[in-house]
Design an enzyme around this catalytic site. Structure first.
Site, mmCIF file in Angstrom:
data_model
loop_
_atom_site.group_PDB
_atom_site.id
_atom_site.type_symbol
_atom_site.label_atom_id
_atom_site.label_comp_id
_atom_site.label_asym_id
_atom_site.label_seq_id
_atom_site.Cartn_x
_atom_site.Cartn_y
_atom_site.Cartn_z
ATOM 1 N N HIS A 1 0.972 -1.047 -0.039
ATOM 2 C CA HIS A 1 -0.123 -0.021 -0.044
ATOM 3 C C HIS A 1 0.932 1.453 -0.003
ATOM 4 O O HIS A 1 1.920 1.289 0.741
ATOM 5 C CB HIS A 1 -0.902 0.171 1.292
ATOM 6 N N GLU B 1 -3.498 2.563 -7.247
ATOM 7 C CA GLU B 1 -3.777 3.713 -6.189
ATOM 8 C C GLU B 1 -2.984 4.680 -6.755
ATOM 9 O O GLU B 1 -1.856 4.985 -6.440
ATOM 10 C CB GLU B 1 -3.097 3.308 -4.895
HETATM 11 P P1 13P Z 1 -9.129 6.777 0.579
HETATM 12 O O1 13P Z 1 -10.321 6.246 -0.153
HETATM 13 O O2 13P Z 1 -9.447 7.205 2.057
HETATM 14 O O3 13P Z 1 -8.561 8.202 -0.248
HETATM 15 O O4 13P Z 1 -8.069 6.003 0.598
HETATM 16 C C1 13P Z 1 -7.792 5.151 -0.482
HETATM 17 C C2 13P Z 1 -6.884 3.960 -0.151
HETATM 18 O O5 13P Z 1 -5.621 4.423 0.294
HETATM 19 C C3 13P Z 1 -7.428 2.736 -0.152
HETATM 20 O O6 13P Z 1 -6.499 1.650 0.387
#
Ligand code: 13P
Length: 265
Positions: A95, A164
């Site tokens: 992550h 992401e």
């Molecule tokens: P948010 O949806 O809070 O922006 O976070 C995204 C994320 O890091 C999912 O793992």
């Protein structure tokens, strides 16, 4: 052919009390969850056992992190086997918050992917560029190649990748003090860009393992999915679901996101 959508609630370091974690999970279970979507909660480790006892079979569990080692003198770490034995089916690996706030490298992420596979967990590999104008091809290629070094094609059927875009989530900080005070990004992504990133990920996997694996690889979108934009992202053919942060901590919002997956199956 439509594939089952996968919606993952990444609770991050929330909620602060166990009762609230239980309330959220039981609240979800009380709704009629779609049969055609896989609903997964990734809670903090300390809530896993209780959620397993209360979530039945309808909600699957994921670890938010895994040790790069199998066992032994690694204070504070949690092994793949521990997660598996607690009832997890999935684990998030790499992550962006672990890469940029906790200093995880591609090499560590590679070991974690291998530990996850060895422990019969499905790794959800998170990749993404930090800044909007970063070279996305170069960064995603490096992250994916780095994470999957030594991973056999036969193991590809057990991999999920989450895209992401870090610039769409929150600003990564070099030091812990500013990381703690950072606020949500005001720079939202677009469904078109998310789709092109998902297709790029499939292309990189295709180059490494062949077109069939690329076609079947589930790519999730994880850049600030909300109840308002979920359908726009999830409805894209090349996007197999969502990795949801903040919105997964509010029951009504998360239920709406799940419904979007049901409609767009
Ligand atoms: P948010 O949806 O809070 O922006 O976070 C995204 C994320 O890091 C999912 O793992």
């Amino acid at each position: 052919m439509s594939m089952k959508k996968i919606i993952i609630a990444n609770w991050k370091m929330n909620p602060q009390i166990l009762d609230e974690a239980l309330r959220l999970a039981k609240g979800l279970l009380a709704r009629s969850l779609p049969k055609n979507a896989e609903i997964v909660i990734a809670p903090p480790f300390v809530y896993l056992e209780l959620l397993k006892k209360n979530c039945g079979k309808e909600i699957k569990l994921a670890g938010q992190n895994i040790s790069f080692a199998e066992r032994g003198a690694f204070t504070g770490e949690i092994s793949g086997l521990m997660l598996k034995n607690l009832g997890c089916d999935y684990v998030i690996v790499g992550h962006s918050e672990r890469r940029y706030k906790m200093g995880e490298t591609d090499e560590m992420i590679n070991l974690k992917i291998k530990e996850a596979l060895k422990s019969r967990l499905t790794p959800i590999l998170a990749v993404g560029e930090r800044e909007k104008d970063d070279d996305i091809i170069q960064i995603l290629t490096k992250q994916i190649r780095g994470a999957l070094g030594g991973v056999e094609a036969s193991e590809m059927s057990r991999l999920i990748i989450a895209y992401e875009p870090v610039w769409a989530i929150s600003r990564p900080s070099a030091d812990i003090a500013s990381a703690l005070s950072q606020t949500a990004s005001q720079c939202p992504d677009t469904p078109d860009h998310a789709l092109s990133a998902a297709l790029l990920i499939k292309k990189i996997i295709g180059n490494l393992y062949g077109a069939d694996w690329a076609t079947n690889l589930p790519v999730l979108y994880g850049g600030s999915v909300s109840e308002e934009n979920a359908s726009d992202f999830i409805s894209q053919n090349g996007i197999s679901g969502a990795l949801v942060g903040a919105a997964s901590l509010e029951l009504e919002k998360f239920v709406k996101i799940i419904k979007a997956a049901e409609i767009n199956e």
